[in-house]
Design a protein around this motif. Structure first.
Motif, PDB file in Angstrom:
ATOM      1  N   LEU A 162      68.339  37.938 -27.195  1.00  0.00           N
ATOM      2  CA  LEU A 162      69.066  36.834 -26.588  1.00  0.00           C
ATOM      3  C   LEU A 162      70.359  36.583 -27.348  1.00  0.00           C
ATOM      4  CD1 LEU A 162      69.152  34.436 -24.602  1.00  0.00           C
ATOM      5  CD2 LEU A 162      67.984  33.102 -26.339  1.00  0.00           C
ATOM      6  N   ASP A 163      71.477  36.652 -26.656  1.00  0.00           N
ATOM      7  CA  ASP A 163      72.759  36.259 -27.230  1.00  0.00           C
ATOM      8  C   ASP A 163      72.998  34.830 -26.758  1.00  0.00           C
ATOM      9  OD1 ASP A 163      75.294  35.822 -28.135  1.00  0.00           O
ATOM     10  OD2 ASP A 163      76.069  37.766 -27.479  1.00  0.00           O
ATOM     11  N   PHE A 164      72.616  33.877 -27.589  1.00  0.00           N
ATOM     12  CA  PHE A 164      72.630  32.473 -27.205  1.00  0.00           C
ATOM     13  C   PHE A 164      74.027  31.993 -26.834  1.00  0.00           C
ATOM     14  CE2 PHE A 164      72.397  27.872 -27.918  1.00  0.00           C
ATOM     15  CZ  PHE A 164      71.293  27.579 -27.132  1.00  0.00           C
ATOM     16  N   ASP A 165      75.034  32.423 -27.586  1.00  0.00           N
ATOM     17  CA  ASP A 165      76.408  31.993 -27.300  1.00  0.00           C
ATOM     18  C   ASP A 165      76.861  32.447 -25.914  1.00  0.00           C
ATOM     19  OD1 ASP A 165      76.585  30.770 -29.763  1.00  0.00           O
ATOM     20  OD2 ASP A 165      77.492  32.515 -30.732  1.00  0.00           O
ATOM     21  N   TYR A 217      68.640  25.801 -28.617  1.00  0.00           N
ATOM     22  CA  TYR A 217      69.006  26.598 -29.781  1.00  0.00           C
ATOM     23  C   TYR A 217      67.848  26.668 -30.775  1.00  0.00           C
ATOM     24  CZ  TYR A 217      71.541  28.454 -33.753  1.00  0.00           C
ATOM     25  OH  TYR A 217      71.931  29.243 -34.792  1.00  0.00           O
ATOM     26  N   ARG A 231      65.177  29.004 -29.262  1.00  0.00           N
ATOM     27  CA  ARG A 231      65.661  30.251 -28.674  1.00  0.00           C
ATOM     28  C   ARG A 231      64.758  31.434 -28.970  1.00  0.00           C
ATOM     29  NH1 ARG A 231      68.356  29.266 -33.215  1.00  0.00           N
ATOM     30  NH2 ARG A 231      68.850  30.980 -34.639  1.00  0.00           N
ATOM     31  N   PRO A 258      65.438  37.604 -21.953  1.00  0.00           N
ATOM     32  CA  PRO A 258      66.795  37.044 -21.901  1.00  0.00           C
ATOM     33  C   PRO A 258      67.305  36.807 -20.482  1.00  0.00           C
ATOM     34  CG  PRO A 258      66.701  38.835 -23.489  1.00  0.00           C
ATOM     35  CD  PRO A 258      65.385  38.838 -22.757  1.00  0.00           C
ATOM     36  N   GLY A 315      66.972  33.320 -19.165  1.00  0.00           N
ATOM     37  CA  GLY A 315      67.718  32.298 -19.914  1.00  0.00           C
ATOM     38  C   GLY A 315      68.254  31.160 -19.073  1.00  0.00           C
TER      39      GLY A 315
END
Length: 185
Positions: free
Chosen positions: A19-22, A58, A61, A67, A70
């Motif tokens: 997961l690329d949270f940004d 966050y 996460r 992902p 999301g």
């Protein structure tokens, strides 16, 4: 073998992308803010709600396994926070009336926009609905989500979503908050 660590030899690519949270937040932030505004009907409160929901997301996460899920996961967190806020607000409004603490705060600048009386009447009628009915209605008719996405966001069954939508529509029709052709908005 007890107490022995087992190394997962599966390459990272085969396990799925992390997961690329940004990137997730950047892609979904505008939609989350729009949803929050439609759930709480106040711009400042909506921004605070999105910020706190993103802070919760966050922290959690690492619990998101897929992902690709999301956006729905973020909506679920936001809806959960919004429903809690709506419940607390309803309790506070009852306390305010009982204690005669005066009128509720003035409407936001968006609500004062010329020609928005009908929209304000609709918003007032929507705010009188129970939190789950108002949330289901907003997700379906204002955000355009399908029944499965609403069920996922609210963490309830599809049939329960249909019941909440039906009851919300009946109450809004009875309050004369909906004026449209046909049986559904």
């Amino acid at each position: 073998m007890k107490g022995t660590a087992v190394m997962d030899e599966t390459p990272m690519e085969a396990r799925g992308s992390p997961l690329d949270f940004d990137v997730l937040v950047e892609g979904e932030q505008a939609a989350l803010l729009r949803l929050a505004r439609r759930l709480v009907w106040d711009g400042e409160e909506a921004r605070d709600l999105v910020q706190s929901a993103l802070a919760d997301a966050y922290e959690k996460r690492h619990t998101l396994k897929d992902p690709k899920a999301g956006p729905a996961w973020l909506r679920r967190i936001l809806v959960s926070r919004a429903m809690g806020l709506l419940r607390r607000r309803r309790v506070w409004n009852v306390v305010r009336e009982v204690l005669d603490l005066g009128p509720a705060p003035q409407p936001s600048p968006e609500e004062r926009f010329a020609g928005a009386e009908r929209w304000r009447a609709f918003g007032r009628a929507l705010r009188t609905l129970p939190a789950q009915q108002a949330t289901a209605f907003s997700l379906r008719y204002l955000e355009g989500l399908d029944l499965d996405a609403i069920a996922d966001a609210m963490n309830i069954g599809r049939g329960t979503v249909r019941i909440h939508l039906y009851r919300a529509l009946q109450k809004l029709k009875a309050a004369d908050a909906l004026q449209f052709q046909g049986d559904t908005p």
